[in-house]
Motif scaffolding. Structure first.
Motif, short mmCIF file in Angstrom:
data_model
loop_
_atom_site.label_atom_id
_atom_site.label_comp_id
_atom_site.label_asym_id
_atom_site.label_seq_id
_atom_site.Cartn_x
_atom_site.Cartn_y
_atom_site.Cartn_z
N UNK A 66 1.02 -1.20 0.23
CA UNK A 66 0.00 0.21 -0.12
C UNK A 66 1.16 1.43 0.10
N UNK A 67 0.61 2.51 -0.64
CA UNK A 67 1.04 3.15 -0.94
C UNK A 67 0.24 4.89 0.08
N UNK A 68 1.15 5.32 0.78
CA UNK A 68 0.19 6.32 1.23
C UNK A 68 0.93 7.38 1.12
N UNK A 69 0.70 8.56 1.46
CA UNK A 69 0.80 9.94 1.33
C UNK A 69 0.81 10.97 2.18
N UNK A 70 1.79 11.38 2.62
CA UNK A 70 1.51 11.61 4.69
C UNK A 70 1.00 13.07 4.04
N UNK A 71 -0.31 13.55 5.01
CA UNK A 71 -0.96 14.67 5.21
C UNK A 71 -0.47 15.84 6.42
N UNK A 72 -0.61 17.15 5.51
CA UNK A 72 -0.02 18.18 6.49
C UNK A 72 -1.04 18.83 6.72
N UNK A 73 -2.14 19.03 6.71
CA UNK A 73 -3.42 19.62 7.60
C UNK A 73 -3.84 18.55 7.67
N UNK B 274 -0.98 -9.10 6.51
CA UNK B 274 -0.06 -7.95 7.33
C UNK B 274 0.44 -6.47 5.78
N UNK B 275 0.34 -5.54 6.26
CA UNK B 275 0.13 -4.55 4.07
C UNK B 275 1.76 -3.52 4.99
N UNK B 276 1.95 -4.09 3.97
CA UNK B 276 3.83 -3.51 4.17
C UNK B 276 3.55 -1.83 3.28
N UNK B 277 3.58 -0.61 4.35
CA UNK B 277 3.46 0.75 3.79
C UNK B 277 4.22 1.17 3.24
N UNK B 278 4.38 1.39 1.88
CA UNK B 278 5.18 2.88 2.13
C UNK B 278 4.45 4.44 2.01
N UNK B 279 5.98 5.28 2.89
CA UNK B 279 5.15 6.51 2.98
C UNK B 279 6.43 7.32 2.59
N UNK B 280 6.51 7.75 1.53
CA UNK B 280 6.91 9.54 0.86
C UNK B 280 8.78 8.45 0.99
N UNK B 281 9.04 6.93 0.69
CA UNK B 281 9.87 6.10 0.21
C UNK B 281 10.21 5.96 1.37
N UNK B 282 9.62 5.59 2.86
CA UNK B 282 9.85 4.91 3.78
C UNK B 282 9.01 3.78 4.10
N UNK B 283 9.16 2.01 3.64
CA UNK B 283 8.87 1.13 4.24
C UNK B 283 9.16 0.01 5.93
N UNK B 284 7.56 0.41 5.97
CA UNK B 284 7.10 -0.11 7.80
C UNK B 284 6.28 -1.24 7.23
#
Length: 189
Positions: free
Chosen positions: A6-13, A59-69
């Protein structure tokens, strides 16, 4: 356990207004916690559809702005009227730290009580399991071949290697109920 990318994008607001604007664009606000810090992000509805509306656990392999967890779904929030997905909470997982997760139950075998005219009834579709996420299976297979007519199978009677069951020990997982036909046959005999 299966892995879902899963790809995610960090929220600013953050806040109600920002979340409402995201939902209008068919995005779902999310949070991941359990690690060093909590991170707010968003994903598209289309990206999580196969993750949410599935009988399997992932199990979700989450990618947030290039960082995986690695993470698992901890909670889903739905709209009470439209049933739209409003928010997802993820829990970051580590290989050495145990987590509690609900795992689907699958009954295996043909119960003796069913052969005698009873009906097999599954009372609990999922059981809470405590273990590191790498040891959690996709399904808990429970053998019911020795379950007789009118008998129940409780959580305390179950044992799975490497897993600790977190449900109440006297909770009934499945039972073989007496049907009207079987009751009538027993009364005639």
């Amino acid at each position: 356990m299966k892995t879902f990318e899963l790809q995610g994008t960090k929220r600013t607001e953050l806040g109600k207004k920002a979340s409402k604007a995201l939902r209008a664009e068919e995005m779902i606000p999310c949070i991941i916690y359990g690690g060093e810090t909590s991170v707010h992000f968003y994903v598209t509805e289309k990206a999580v559809r196969n993750l949410i509306y599935s009988p399997d656990i992932f199990a979700v392999e989450l990618t947030l702005d290039g960082k995986k967890c690695m993470a698992v779904i901890k909670e889903l929030q739905f709209h009470p009227v439209t049933d739209n997905l409003l928010h997802i909470d993820f829990l970051e997982v580590f290989e050495n730290k145990p987590i509690i997760m609900e795992v689907p139950v699958e009954l295996v075998g043909h119960a003796e009580g069913v052969k005698a005219g009873g009906k097999l009834q599954l009372e609990m579709r999922k059981l809470k399991v405590k273990a590191p996420y790498t040891h959690i299976p996709e399904r808990l297979n429970i053998d019911v071949t020795n379950l007789g007519l009118g008998k129940t199978l409780q959580v305390g009677a179950l044992h799975f290697e490497g897993l600790e069951l977190a449900n109440a020990k006297n909770a009934v997982v499945c039972s073989v109920r007496l049907t009207r036909a079987a009751r009538g046959a027993a009364a005639k005999a």
